[in-house]
Design a protein around this motif. Structure first.
Motif, short mmCIF file in Angstrom:
data_model
loop_
_atom_site.label_atom_id
_atom_site.label_comp_id
_atom_site.label_asym_id
_atom_site.label_seq_id
_atom_site.Cartn_x
_atom_site.Cartn_y
_atom_site.Cartn_z
N GLY A 135 0.77 -1.23 0.00
CA GLY A 135 0.00 0.00 0.00
C GLY A 135 0.81 1.29 0.00
N THR A 136 2.12 1.19 0.10
CA THR A 136 2.95 2.40 0.08
C THR A 136 2.96 2.99 -1.33
OG1 THR A 136 4.39 1.48 1.80
CG2 THR A 136 5.27 3.32 0.49
N VAL A 137 2.68 4.29 -1.42
CA VAL A 137 2.70 4.98 -2.72
C VAL A 137 4.15 5.38 -2.99
CG1 VAL A 137 1.90 6.98 -4.03
CG2 VAL A 137 0.34 5.79 -2.47
N VAL A 138 4.66 4.94 -4.15
CA VAL A 138 6.06 5.11 -4.50
C VAL A 138 6.16 5.91 -5.79
CG1 VAL A 138 8.16 3.84 -5.15
CG2 VAL A 138 6.62 2.90 -3.42
N LYS A 139 7.07 6.87 -5.81
CA LYS A 139 7.35 7.66 -7.01
C LYS A 139 8.59 7.05 -7.68
CE LYS A 139 5.98 11.66 -8.62
NZ LYS A 139 4.65 11.84 -9.15
N ILE A 140 8.45 6.68 -8.96
CA ILE A 140 9.54 6.09 -9.73
C ILE A 140 9.97 7.11 -10.77
CG2 ILE A 140 10.23 4.19 -11.25
CD1 ILE A 140 7.87 2.58 -9.94
N SER A 141 11.25 7.46 -10.78
CA SER A 141 11.78 8.41 -11.75
C SER A 141 12.76 7.71 -12.67
CB SER A 141 12.51 9.55 -11.03
OG SER A 141 11.64 10.21 -10.14
N GLY A 142 12.81 8.13 -13.92
CA GLY A 142 13.73 7.54 -14.87
C GLY A 142 13.49 8.10 -16.26
N THR A 143 13.75 7.29 -17.28
CA THR A 143 13.52 7.71 -18.66
C THR A 143 12.77 6.61 -19.40
OG1 THR A 143 15.63 6.78 -19.41
CG2 THR A 143 15.64 9.10 -18.74
N GLY A 144 12.09 6.97 -20.48
CA GLY A 144 11.37 6.00 -21.29
C GLY A 144 10.21 5.34 -20.58
N LEU A 145 9.62 6.03 -19.59
CA LEU A 145 8.56 5.43 -18.78
C LEU A 145 7.16 5.71 -19.32
CD1 LEU A 145 9.95 6.38 -15.23
CD2 LEU A 145 10.42 4.32 -16.58
N GLY A 146 7.03 6.53 -20.35
CA GLY A 146 5.74 6.98 -20.83
C GLY A 146 4.81 5.89 -21.32
N SER A 147 5.35 4.78 -21.77
CA SER A 147 4.49 3.71 -22.30
C SER A 147 4.49 2.47 -21.39
CB SER A 147 4.94 3.33 -23.71
OG SER A 147 6.29 2.90 -23.70
N ALA A 148 4.70 2.69 -20.09
CA ALA A 148 4.77 1.58 -19.14
C ALA A 148 3.50 0.74 -19.19
CB ALA A 148 5.00 2.09 -17.73
N THR A 149 3.69 -0.57 -19.22
CA THR A 149 2.56 -1.51 -19.20
C THR A 149 2.49 -2.27 -17.88
OG1 THR A 149 3.94 -3.21 -20.24
CG2 THR A 149 2.57 -1.83 -21.70
#
Length: 193
Positions: A135-149
């Motif tokens: 249940g922890t809300v996590v922010k993931i930063s990086g590149t090429g994440l726009g089309s994450a499935t």
């Protein structure tokens, strides 16, 4: 013939899985006498099956020292990988022409590729810990994440995630304990652990 003294490509990385993307080219061109009459650019897909060519427009400067700018559109679902600038076409008013190839761009230290649908990378996960029950809300930063499935915490899928931008995802961590790698899956591939 005219000389290419500078080139920029913005952005140099695009995600076409959701929509077509515009790429802008800015070229600095000089000519000794007659003056520059036209500048064009050509790019090709990794397998060279698709070629895009576009004329650049005069932006500023003089006919012998000018900045030209123009855009072309990489279509939605374009082939993933490094699209090459195959040529920059230069012509002057005295009918002198020059063609600057990919290799010549590289030799001059100028950009020569556009990365289409890059593999995702995860640079940061915040916070770096969570509750064992999930249940922890996590922010993931990086590149090429726009089309994450998919987002995985270890081998477990995140029950819920939202793509905020091509560089950011908000995900809810599943239940579990111990240290796990966080990876993002896209149509282009999976981020390194």
């Amino acid at each position: 013939p005219p000389q290419l003294t500078g080139l920029t490509i913005e952005p140099n990385e695009v995600d076409t899985t959701g929509s077509s993307q515009k790429v802008t080219f800015t070229a600095h061109v000089s000519d000794n006498l007659a003056g520059v009459s036209s500048v064009g650019i050509g790019v090709s897909s990794p397998d060279e099956g698709q070629v895009l060519v576009e004329s650049l427009n005069f932006l500023s400067g003089t006919s012998t020292d000018a900045i030209y700018k123009g855009s072309l559109t990489i279509p939605r679902f374009a082939q993933a990988g490094a699209w090459k600038v195959t040529a920059v076409y230069l012509n002057d008013n005295a009918q002198n022409g020059a063609l600057v190839s990919t290799l010549q761009l590289q030799e001059r230290g100028l950009p020569s590729t556009i990365q289409v649908d890059p593999l995702p990378t995860v640079a940061e996960v915040s916070p770096g810990y969570g509750q064992e029950g999930g249940g922890t809300v996590v922010k993931i930063s990086g590149t090429g994440l726009g089309s994450a499935t998919e987002v995985r915490f270890g081998s477990t899928k995140s029950g819920k995630f939202t793509v905020d931008s091509p560089t950011s995802i908000t995900a809810t961590a599943p239940a579990g304990s111990g240290t796990v790698d966080v990876v993002v899956l896209t149509p282009s591939g999976t981020s390194a652990t």
